[in-house]
Design a protein around this motif. Structure first.
Motif, mmCIF file in Angstrom:
data_model
loop_
_atom_site.group_PDB
_atom_site.id
_atom_site.type_symbol
_atom_site.label_atom_id
_atom_site.label_comp_id
_atom_site.label_asym_id
_atom_site.label_seq_id
_atom_site.Cartn_x
_atom_site.Cartn_y
_atom_site.Cartn_z
ATOM 1 N N GLY A 46 -18.157 -34.720 60.330
ATOM 2 C CA GLY A 46 -17.719 -33.533 60.152
ATOM 3 C C GLY A 46 -16.610 -33.744 59.119
ATOM 4 N N ILE A 47 -15.773 -34.334 59.547
ATOM 5 C CA ILE A 47 -14.756 -34.711 59.090
ATOM 6 C C ILE A 47 -14.689 -36.004 57.442
ATOM 7 N N VAL A 48 -15.476 -36.607 57.985
ATOM 8 C CA VAL A 48 -15.673 -37.200 56.762
ATOM 9 C C VAL A 48 -16.567 -36.385 55.761
ATOM 10 N N MET A 53 -12.880 -34.457 47.692
ATOM 11 C CA MET A 53 -12.962 -35.467 46.241
ATOM 12 C C MET A 53 -13.507 -35.049 45.522
ATOM 13 N N TRP A 54 -14.714 -34.283 45.569
ATOM 14 C CA TRP A 54 -16.129 -34.039 44.643
ATOM 15 C C TRP A 54 -15.435 -32.849 43.733
ATOM 16 N N PHE A 55 -14.817 -31.717 44.360
ATOM 17 C CA PHE A 55 -14.354 -31.103 44.407
ATOM 18 C C PHE A 55 -13.238 -31.034 43.213
ATOM 19 N N GLU A 56 -12.348 -31.715 42.957
ATOM 20 C CA GLU A 56 -11.513 -32.576 41.886
ATOM 21 C C GLU A 56 -11.907 -33.404 41.298
ATOM 22 N N TYR A 57 -12.885 -34.098 41.284
ATOM 23 C CA TYR A 57 -13.125 -34.560 40.086
ATOM 24 C C TYR A 57 -14.413 -34.005 39.823
ATOM 25 N N ASN A 58 -14.930 -33.105 39.599
ATOM 26 C CA ASN A 58 -15.590 -32.150 39.299
ATOM 27 C C ASN A 58 -14.853 -31.762 37.996
ATOM 28 N N ALA A 59 -13.789 -31.544 37.968
ATOM 29 C CA ALA A 59 -12.825 -31.164 36.951
ATOM 30 C C ALA A 59 -12.402 -32.182 35.818
ATOM 31 N N LYS A 60 -12.277 -33.511 36.440
ATOM 32 C CA LYS A 60 -11.730 -34.380 36.185
ATOM 33 C C LYS A 60 -12.768 -34.609 34.625
ATOM 34 N N GLN A 80 -18.214 -42.097 42.063
ATOM 35 C CA GLN A 80 -19.142 -42.579 42.983
ATOM 36 C C GLN A 80 -18.434 -43.894 44.228
ATOM 37 N N THR A 81 -17.536 -44.647 43.492
ATOM 38 C CA THR A 81 -16.712 -45.593 44.456
ATOM 39 C C THR A 81 -15.720 -44.640 45.422
ATOM 40 N N GLY A 82 -14.907 -43.578 45.632
ATOM 41 C CA GLY A 82 -14.792 -43.283 46.274
ATOM 42 C C GLY A 82 -16.104 -42.165 47.981
ATOM 43 N N VAL A 83 -16.154 -41.637 47.050
ATOM 44 C CA VAL A 83 -17.508 -40.935 47.885
ATOM 45 C C VAL A 83 -17.491 -41.767 48.651
ATOM 46 N N ASN A 84 -18.165 -43.814 48.003
ATOM 47 C CA ASN A 84 -19.363 -44.064 48.726
ATOM 48 C C ASN A 84 -17.750 -45.197 50.158
ATOM 49 N N LYS A 85 -17.233 -45.155 49.815
ATOM 50 C CA LYS A 85 -15.772 -45.710 50.276
ATOM 51 C C LYS A 85 -15.859 -44.716 51.662
ATOM 52 N N TYR A 132 -20.320 -42.023 52.201
ATOM 53 C CA TYR A 132 -21.063 -40.660 51.873
ATOM 54 C C TYR A 132 -22.255 -40.951 52.532
ATOM 55 N N ASP A 133 -23.121 -41.882 52.505
ATOM 56 C CA ASP A 133 -24.114 -42.787 53.511
ATOM 57 C C ASP A 133 -24.328 -41.389 55.164
ATOM 58 N N LYS A 134 -23.661 -41.960 55.288
ATOM 59 C CA LYS A 134 -23.446 -41.279 56.923
ATOM 60 C C LYS A 134 -23.329 -39.492 56.509
ATOM 61 N N VAL A 135 -22.904 -39.269 56.289
ATOM 62 C CA VAL A 135 -23.033 -37.355 55.408
ATOM 63 C C VAL A 135 -24.984 -36.922 55.471
#
Length: 561
Positions: free
Chosen positions: A500-502, A509-516, A534-539, A542-545
């Motif tokens: 949940g923390i992840v 991160m997704w919220f910020e990058y949607n706008a970017k 893509q690199t950021g969420v995977n790091k 993302y796979d655990k979620v």
């Protein structure tokens, strides 16, 4: 661009049935009389036998407070429109509205901290707020009320009812805007519309593909400098509905769960949640959003504008096209207002747009589900929880859903047909568009059920020339809703768990990058931003979620067997 097929086909068998609605008095040649002075019956014939000593809703005064836990939700001014005024005076209901002030999370936290809860709350099912309230015994179990007041229970499918139960075995929720496998009339509030007058003045060019859209919006910008070419509506969860209309336009029943939350790709062949980056359409949709934004063809303040600003532009006709959710609800008012001053003005709904070589019938931007859009709950501090439930039970039935769209008896109708649809009276036949707009029909809708769709369908069938624009548009868009999403219910991860923390970190991160991505000033900046996302969420994990979401999905499938 021809896209590779990604989804297995969902095959839905819609069960044909005959809808029998309760007669409010004697039946005369298929017509049922309702007079302004008579209160509608609270029960249908099949419910009468079990009513016992129940006092019908509307016989005694009832007052309760209702809070809608959404940033975009604002009080309607209960008692100011014709429907809520009738509810207040005739049905003796006084509803105290509580607004979110544009910050639902803060408002909810403040109420919890001060121990000043409203009597009822409209909220997302399975949300952290909901789970917190159940855990702290702040919600009333509704099991016995469902048995005592059977309208809702008869409308809710058995499998749906089981899925709405909390893990402790109790049901604390009343589904809102829920559907049923028994309902042959699917509705959707999401789709594309065009400003009728502008479209005609520009020669009604083809609008079938995204390239057609681009060419048309460029014409609008060139010839109508004071008009917004394409309105996106307010932001919801970090990215607006327009993205979804682009993404699903790549065909094969694509849909996307929680776009502004954590996007994922449901592989129906393996029942596993996969990375959204596996689907090229995800990137393509953002490419379109960025292209239109950079060229000034869509709303430039999409991440900051308020609902009031959207409504003002819509109602004044300063929009050439729209692509956002609830256009059918907001569009009916705007259509009536514009037609009041110019019979040729207003908005027309059009088929969904798609990428080249994509069959529009495979485009599925709005799914359907029997679990509903959200839920209403009754808090433990409510003084009369049973009577509050009785109100929601009544409103979910034929009479409440008729009020929802067509207002109270004695205004535009005095009789209903054999299907429960109102029959226009003389005033309805002569009322001006401006007068009708001032009635504000449809803004009082605290509880929606699939009876709304049934009544709306039969009303439109009476006379297509006088059909309700909102219902007509909803049924038009609804024919594209082919995927039942009940299997994706309660995609919630405990925010305090490691996963949940992840999840929260990824969500931010997704919220910020949607706008970017949308605001990128060049193709190079867009590509760099997309790669960083893509690199950021995977790091972050993302796979655990995705693994956690997969477990919920598979558990739902077991529950639905």
């Amino acid at each position: 661009m021809k896209q590779k097929k990604r989804f297995s086909a969902f095959i839905m068998m819609v069960l044909a049935f005959t809808v029998v609605l309760a007669a409010c008095s004697s039946n005369n040649n298929g017509k049922t009389t309702e007079t302004p002075s008579s209160k509608p019956s609270n029960t249908s014939p099949q419910e009468e036998a079990g009513s016992g000593d129940i006092v019908p809703f509307g016989e005694q005064p009832l007052e309760f407070s209702l809070y809608s836990n959404y940033d975009f939700s604002t009080p309607i001014g209960y008692g100011d429109d014709v429907t809520s005024k009738w509810m207040k005076e005739t049905m003796k209901l006084n509803l105290i509205e509580i607004g979110s002030n544009g910050n639902a999370k803060q408002k909810f936290g403040t109420m919890m901290a001060a121990n000043e809860l409203p009597d009822a709350i409209m909220m997302d099912r399975g949300s952290p707020e909901y789970n917190t309230m159940v855990k702290n015994k702040l919600l009333v179990p509704l099991d016995e009320y469902y048995e005592k007041y059977p309208t809702l229970r008869n409308l809710i499918d058995d499998s749906t009812f089981n899925m709405l139960k909390h893990e402790d075995g109790h049901i604390y929720v009343i589904p809102n805007w829920f559907d049923s496998e028994k309902n042959p009339y699917k509705y959707s509030n999401t789709g594309w519309t065009v400003n009728r007058k502008i479209y005609k003045e520009l020669g009604e060019p083809a609008l079938a593909t995204f390239e057609d859209l681009y060419a048309y919006l460029k014409q609008v910008k060139s010839k109508y400098p004071d008009v917004v070419p394409l309105e996106t509506g307010i932001t919801m969860n970090g990215v607006n509905m327009l993205f979804k209309l682009f993404y699903t336009g790549y065909g094969e029943n694509r849909t996307i769960w929680n776009i502004g939350d954590i996007p994922r790709f449901p592989n129906t062949a393996t029942s596993t949640m996969e990375s959204i980056f596996n689907d090229s359409a995800y990137k393509e949709a953002f490419v379109w959003m960025n292209k239109l934004y950079r060229e000034g063809l869509i709303t430039q303040d999409m991440f900051t504008q308020k609902q009031e600003q959207v409504v003002e532009k819509l109602n004044s006709g300063r929009l050439a096209m729209t692509g956002f959710s609830n256009i059918t609800g907001q569009g009916i008012t705007a259509n009536n207002i514009l037609k009041a001053s110019d019979p040729d003005a207003g908005y027309d709904y059009i088929p969904f747009l798609a990428a080249p070589e994509v069959d529009v019938d495979s485009v599925n931007p709005h799914t359907f589900g029997t679990l509903g859009w959200n839920v209403n709950v009754i808090t433990s501090t409510a003084k009369e929880p049973e009577r509050i439930f009785q109100f929601f039970d009544w409103f979910a039935g034929a009479e409440g859903q008729r009020l929802n769209s067509f207002g109270p008896p004695g205004v535009l109708y005095d009789e209903v047909d054999e299907n429960g649809a109102p029959i226009d009276n003389e005033r309805a036949k002569t009322i001006s568009a401006e007068e009708k707009a001032n009635l504000k029909l449809g803004i009082f809708n605290p509880e929606g059920s699939w009876m709304f769709y049934v009544i709306g369908h039969h009303k439109n069938a009476q006379n297509p020339e006088t059909a309700n624009w909102g219902n007509e548009a909803s049924e038009f868009f609804g024919k594209y809703a082919k995927v039942n999403t009940d299997q994706f219910n309660n995609m919630v991860i405990d925010p305090k768990s490691d996963t949940g923390i992840v999840q929260e970190q990824i969500k931010q991160m997704w919220f910020e990058y949607n706008a970017k991505l949308i605001f990128a000033k060049s193709d190079q900046e867009f590509e760099s931003t997309f790669e960083k996302l893509q690199t950021g969420v995977n790091k972050l994990g993302y796979d655990k979620v995705l693994e956690a979401y997969t477990k919920v999905w598979q558990a739902n499938l077991e529950l639905m067997k």
